[in-house]
Scaffold this motif. Structure first.
Motif, PDB file in Angstrom:
ATOM      1  N   SER A   6       0.821  -1.222   0.000  1.00 41.99           N
ATOM      2  CA  SER A   6       0.000   0.000   0.000  1.00 41.99           C
ATOM      3  C   SER A   6       0.851   1.266   0.000  1.00 41.99           C
ATOM      4  O   SER A   6       0.371   2.334  -0.378  1.00 41.99           O
ATOM      5  N   PHE A   7       2.122   1.169   0.384  1.00 34.94           N
ATOM      6  CA  PHE A   7       3.011   2.333   0.357  1.00 34.94           C
ATOM      7  C   PHE A   7       3.710   2.480  -0.989  1.00 34.94           C
ATOM      8  O   PHE A   7       4.504   3.400  -1.176  1.00 34.94           O
ATOM      9  N   THR A   8       3.438   1.574  -1.927  1.00 33.16           N
ATOM     10  CA  THR A   8       4.043   1.677  -3.247  1.00 33.16           C
ATOM     11  C   THR A   8       3.080   2.291  -4.271  1.00 33.16           C
ATOM     12  O   THR A   8       3.457   2.485  -5.417  1.00 33.16           O
ATOM     13  N   ILE A  18     -12.596   3.250  -5.880  1.00 37.78           N
ATOM     14  CA  ILE A  18     -12.611   1.922  -5.267  1.00 37.78           C
ATOM     15  C   ILE A  18     -11.500   1.127  -5.923  1.00 37.78           C
ATOM     16  O   ILE A  18     -11.507   0.942  -7.139  1.00 37.78           O
ATOM     17  N   TYR A  19     -10.553   0.655  -5.130  1.00 36.55           N
ATOM     18  CA  TYR A  19      -9.386  -0.034  -5.668  1.00 36.55           C
ATOM     19  C   TYR A  19      -9.171  -1.362  -4.955  1.00 36.55           C
ATOM     20  O   TYR A  19      -9.430  -1.472  -3.764  1.00 36.55           O
ATOM     21  N   VAL A  20      -8.663  -2.348  -5.696  1.00 42.43           N
ATOM     22  CA  VAL A  20      -8.209  -3.579  -5.059  1.00 42.43           C
ATOM     23  C   VAL A  20      -6.834  -3.280  -4.499  1.00 42.43           C
ATOM     24  O   VAL A  20      -5.893  -2.999  -5.237  1.00 42.43           O
ATOM     25  N   VAL A  31      -9.163 -13.765  -0.306  1.00 43.09           N
ATOM     26  CA  VAL A  31      -9.738 -12.641   0.426  1.00 43.09           C
ATOM     27  C   VAL A  31      -9.239 -11.374  -0.268  1.00 43.09           C
ATOM     28  O   VAL A  31      -8.040 -11.228  -0.516  1.00 43.09           O
ATOM     29  N   THR A  32     -10.168 -10.472  -0.603  1.00 42.46           N
ATOM     30  CA  THR A  32      -9.815  -9.242  -1.316  1.00 42.46           C
ATOM     31  C   THR A  32      -9.962  -8.052  -0.388  1.00 42.46           C
ATOM     32  O   THR A  32     -10.996  -7.870   0.243  1.00 42.46           O
ATOM     33  N   THR A  33      -8.902  -7.244  -0.323  1.00 38.04           N
ATOM     34  CA  THR A  33      -8.919  -5.997   0.443  1.00 38.04           C
ATOM     35  C   THR A  33      -9.116  -4.846  -0.526  1.00 38.04           C
ATOM     36  O   THR A  33      -8.358  -4.701  -1.487  1.00 38.04           O
ATOM     37  N   PHE A  34     -10.139  -4.039  -0.257  1.00 43.38           N
ATOM     38  CA  PHE A  34     -10.441  -2.876  -1.091  1.00 43.38           C
ATOM     39  C   PHE A  34     -10.051  -1.588  -0.389  1.00 43.38           C
ATOM     40  O   PHE A  34     -10.246  -1.435   0.818  1.00 43.38           O
ATOM     41  N   PRO A  78     -11.572   2.510   9.028  1.00 38.46           N
ATOM     42  CA  PRO A  78     -10.910   3.685   8.465  1.00 38.46           C
ATOM     43  C   PRO A  78      -9.409   3.488   8.259  1.00 38.46           C
ATOM     44  O   PRO A  78      -8.758   2.738   8.985  1.00 38.46           O
ATOM     45  N   MET A  79      -8.880   4.197   7.261  1.00 37.77           N
ATOM     46  CA  MET A  79      -7.431   4.267   7.048  1.00 37.77           C
ATOM     47  C   MET A  79      -6.852   5.240   8.063  1.00 37.77           C
ATOM     48  O   MET A  79      -7.488   6.235   8.410  1.00 37.77           O
TER      49      MET A  79
END
Length: 160
Positions: A6-8, A18-20, A31-34, A78-79
């Motif tokens: 996620s930091f790249t 909305i992103y995978v 399992v998919t994280t969005f 939340p992020m």
């Protein structure tokens, strides 16, 4: 240490959408994280903590009661950067698979009136940090400006 995925992502070009974020295999199942991105990182103000906390409570409640998706919901939260939320679902999914679900979820928040579920001292670790009017406003903005006009640019991470 290696940078986590996620930091790249190029946050300087990342749009609301909305992103995978990632896909993992857990017990033989995907399992998919969005990444449910409500704000453009570093280019617009982040979500107010009270608003995102209320969105967390309302969206989590909605998602875990949605007849179609409730059995696939693993997590909604939340992020840390306060620009959106993460949704983790069972299944090998694409961003486009959950657009309708996100529209329903954010419409629910945008129209919600009444007591916030779980906003009591016995239910929540920071029950006073809620802002329903702002949660409604941010959710309406996300539906009207992003979800109602979503394109591939809002569904696929920008490349570096």
């Amino acid at each position: 240490m290696d940078k986590i995925p996620s930091f790249t992502i190029d946050h300087e070009r990342l749009l609301r959408g909305i992103y995978v974020s990632r896909k993992d295999t857990v017990g033989g199942e995907t399992v998919t994280t969005f990444d449910i991105r409500m704000k453009e990182p570093n280019r617009e103000p982040a979500l107010h903590p009270g608003a995102i906390h209320t969105i967390e409570h309302l969206a989590a409640t909605y998602l875990r009661n949605d007849a179609e998706w409730r059995d696939r919901v693993i997590y909604w939260g939340p992020m840390g950067c306060l620009t959106g939320c993460y949704l983790i679902l069972r299944g090998d999914l694409k961003s486009s698979d959950i657009v309708a679900l996100m529209k329903r979820t954010f419409e629910f928040v945008a129209q919600y009136e009444g007591e916030i579920p779980g906003a009591a001292p016995q239910d929540c670790g920071n029950y006073l940090l809620h802002d329903l009017p702002m949660a409604r406003w941010e959710s309406r903005k996300y539906v009207d400006e992003v979800l109602d006009h979503i394109t591939d640019r809002n569904l696929n991470y920008p490349t570096r």
